[in-house]
Design an enzyme around this catalytic site. Sequence first.
Site, PDB file in Angstrom:
ATOM      1  N   SER A 226       0.983  -1.265   0.118  1.00 46.47           N
ATOM      2  CA  SER A 226       0.101  -0.033  -0.143  1.00 46.47           C
ATOM      3  C   SER A 226       1.193   1.271  -0.003  1.00 46.47           C
ATOM      4  O   SER A 226       2.045   1.393   0.049  1.00 46.47           O
ATOM      5  CB  SER A 226      -0.881   0.174   1.319  1.00 46.47           C
ATOM      6  OG  SER A 226      -0.130   0.061   2.262  1.00 46.47           O
TER       7      SER A 226
ATOM      8  N   GLY B   6       1.982   3.133  -2.273  1.00 43.69           N
ATOM      9  CA  GLY B   6       2.857   3.389  -3.194  1.00 43.69           C
ATOM     10  C   GLY B   6       4.230   2.259  -3.083  1.00 43.69           C
ATOM     11  O   GLY B   6       5.068   2.301  -3.984  1.00 43.69           O
TER      12      GLY B   6
ATOM     13  N   GLU C 152     -11.905   4.149  -3.353  1.00 48.47           N
ATOM     14  CA  GLU C 152     -11.107   5.025  -4.150  1.00 48.47           C
ATOM     15  C   GLU C 152     -11.359   4.613  -5.565  1.00 48.47           C
ATOM     16  O   GLU C 152     -11.698   3.567  -6.060  1.00 48.47           O
ATOM     17  CB  GLU C 152      -9.760   4.557  -3.898  1.00 48.47           C
ATOM     18  CG  GLU C 152      -9.004   5.094  -2.596  1.00 48.47           C
ATOM     19  CD  GLU C 152      -7.661   4.514  -2.284  1.00 48.47           C
ATOM     20  OE1 GLU C 152      -6.981   4.387  -3.236  1.00 48.47           O
ATOM     21  OE2 GLU C 152      -7.292   3.965  -1.201  1.00 48.47           O
TER      22      GLU C 152
ATOM     23  N   GLU D 280      -9.653   0.963  -5.622  1.00 50.78           N
ATOM     24  CA  GLU D 280      -9.488   0.326  -4.278  1.00 50.78           C
ATOM     25  C   GLU D 280     -10.488   0.632  -3.234  1.00 50.78           C
ATOM     26  O   GLU D 280     -11.082   1.558  -3.345  1.00 50.78           O
ATOM     27  CB  GLU D 280      -7.947   0.362  -3.757  1.00 50.78           C
ATOM     28  CG  GLU D 280      -6.882  -0.274  -4.524  1.00 50.78           C
ATOM     29  CD  GLU D 280      -5.342   0.287  -4.249  1.00 50.78           C
ATOM     30  OE1 GLU D 280      -5.136   0.784  -2.989  1.00 50.78           O
ATOM     31  OE2 GLU D 280      -4.456  -0.426  -4.863  1.00 50.78           O
TER      32      GLU D 280
ATOM     33  N   ASP E 172      -7.411   8.545   5.006  1.00 49.82           N
ATOM     34  CA  ASP E 172      -6.807   9.785   5.171  1.00 49.82           C
ATOM     35  C   ASP E 172      -7.377  11.038   4.621  1.00 49.82           C
ATOM     36  O   ASP E 172      -7.249  11.978   5.046  1.00 49.82           O
ATOM     37  CB  ASP E 172      -5.204   9.489   4.878  1.00 49.82           C
ATOM     38  CG  ASP E 172      -5.091   8.884   3.424  1.00 49.82           C
ATOM     39  OD1 ASP E 172      -6.074   9.038   2.479  1.00 49.82           O
ATOM     40  OD2 ASP E 172      -3.894   8.690   3.302  1.00 49.82           O
ATOM     41  N   THR E 173      -7.813  10.689   3.351  1.00 44.28           N
ATOM     42  CA  THR E 173      -8.545  12.026   2.617  1.00 44.28           C
ATOM     43  C   THR E 173      -9.580  12.403   3.175  1.00 44.28           C
ATOM     44  O   THR E 173     -10.201  13.545   3.235  1.00 44.28           O
ATOM     45  CB  THR E 173      -8.805  11.757   0.883  1.00 44.28           C
ATOM     46  OG1 THR E 173      -9.812  10.495   1.162  1.00 44.28           O
ATOM     47  CG2 THR E 173      -7.484  11.217   0.252  1.00 44.28           C
TER      48      THR E 173
ATOM     49  N   ARG F 288       3.693  12.675   7.652  1.00 43.86           N
ATOM     50  CA  ARG F 288       2.889  13.636   7.840  1.00 43.86           C
ATOM     51  C   ARG F 288       2.478  13.854   9.337  1.00 43.86           C
ATOM     52  O   ARG F 288       2.460  12.798  10.182  1.00 43.86           O
ATOM     53  CB  ARG F 288       1.792  13.009   7.222  1.00 43.86           C
ATOM     54  CG  ARG F 288       0.247  13.756   7.271  1.00 43.86           C
ATOM     55  CD  ARG F 288      -0.601  13.202   6.349  1.00 43.86           C
ATOM     56  NE  ARG F 288      -0.923  11.988   6.762  1.00 43.86           N
ATOM     57  CZ  ARG F 288      -1.416  10.909   5.978  1.00 43.86           C
ATOM     58  NH1 ARG F 288      -1.471  11.214   4.689  1.00 43.86           N
ATOM     59  NH2 ARG F 288      -1.946   9.719   6.629  1.00 43.86           N
TER      60      ARG F 288
END
Length: 433
Positions: free
Chosen positions: A178, A180, A298, A311, A318-319, A400
């Site tokens: 996940s 990337g 997604e 997905e 998170d978005t 983050r």
Amino acid sequence: MSKSDNPAVNTYDPTVVPDRPLGDLRNASRTCALLLGSGELGKEIAIELMRLGVWVCAADSYEGAPAQHVANEYRVLDMAQPGELDALIAEVRPDIIIPEVEAIATEELSKAVDAGVQVVPGCRIAQICMDRERLRRLAAETLGLPTSPYRFAGSESELAEGAAAVGFPCVVKPVMSSSGHGQSVLRSADDVARAWDIAQTEGRTAKEHVVSRVVVEAFVPMDYELTVLTVSSSSGIVTCEPIGQRQEDGDYRESWQRAAIDDDVRRQAADIATAIVSGLVDLAHANGETGWGVYGVELFVLKDGRVLFNEVSPRPHDTGMVTMISQNLSEFALHARAVLGVPVSERSVALRDPSMVCASHAIVVSGRGAVTFRHLADALSLPDTDVRVFGKPGVDGHRRMAVALASAPTEAEARRKAADVAERLTATVSELG
């Protein structure tokens, strides 16, 4: 393993909602939730559960994870190791287990389900969603949802064949990874060997020294991406307003809600999100589980207006941090309520003010050491803004560390305001010697 007096093993009756004891944290029969993963999303989930009287234990692989700051208790362990996770579950004896990360020994979750523990949204769902091959086959081949063209491969030669079948350029991803990790782009057949090596050395199974199967997907004429938060509760399935987003290197950087999309795209997005979550919930029911919780679906929107499934994360997304300022109930409050059997209605997921657009802006800090923030007063001097500082113990590279939130009449204004808040909240990294 569970404190439940009458564990319902592999049975699920959707008409029965558990009446869990809440509020008395000294009582041995109190409702106990175990968070597996204690990052910034887990922190907000813990807060919402504790507001409702749930006793929370926050587990993660490192000390000082955000949710550990607020939980009743916390543990540090390698959750991917079956023995460690089994010992944790036996010690804590949770009524509810809430995975917030994917690196978990899911076979131990199966044992917990058999002992009457509620795994959120379901053990079988977690197993499917962490495996791109199982998830894609469910979506495209079982449910008939539109996706980008794809092939699966278990060797370098199969990857070459799959890439040739879907065409160049294409993207290669390990089926078990996940954010990337292990992902690369193939421009021509000359890139196959390198892409196979990246998938094997940077994906989730790299440390286990086993061959990682990969999915190779065709590039599609994508216009933008959407996330549709979808809630399964005791009253059924509802969808939130689609969330627009911007990513860098596979990681979220900005999101906004309401997204400026036409009604047909909004309808397609809601239909696809409902269909994939319904399919997963049906599998949960067949496994004797509820399937309750928030799912982050997604989607790709193509230049011709078609919407493709990409997905789904079986947890808050998170978005979806933008919902802390945009909706009547945030995705974290929705997750907590759904998990506890509370019906979630269309009103629960409605926007606070449909005339406004809300935005979130991730605050990413680079360096090595402890991070402190200053100038909070200046950052929050802008009207209709907010900030969440996660409290992570440090950064090594880039990470983050906080999120800025803002509301404004237009998407451009909201995004600009959130970025301004992020810029004003200055971070200092205390370098390690």
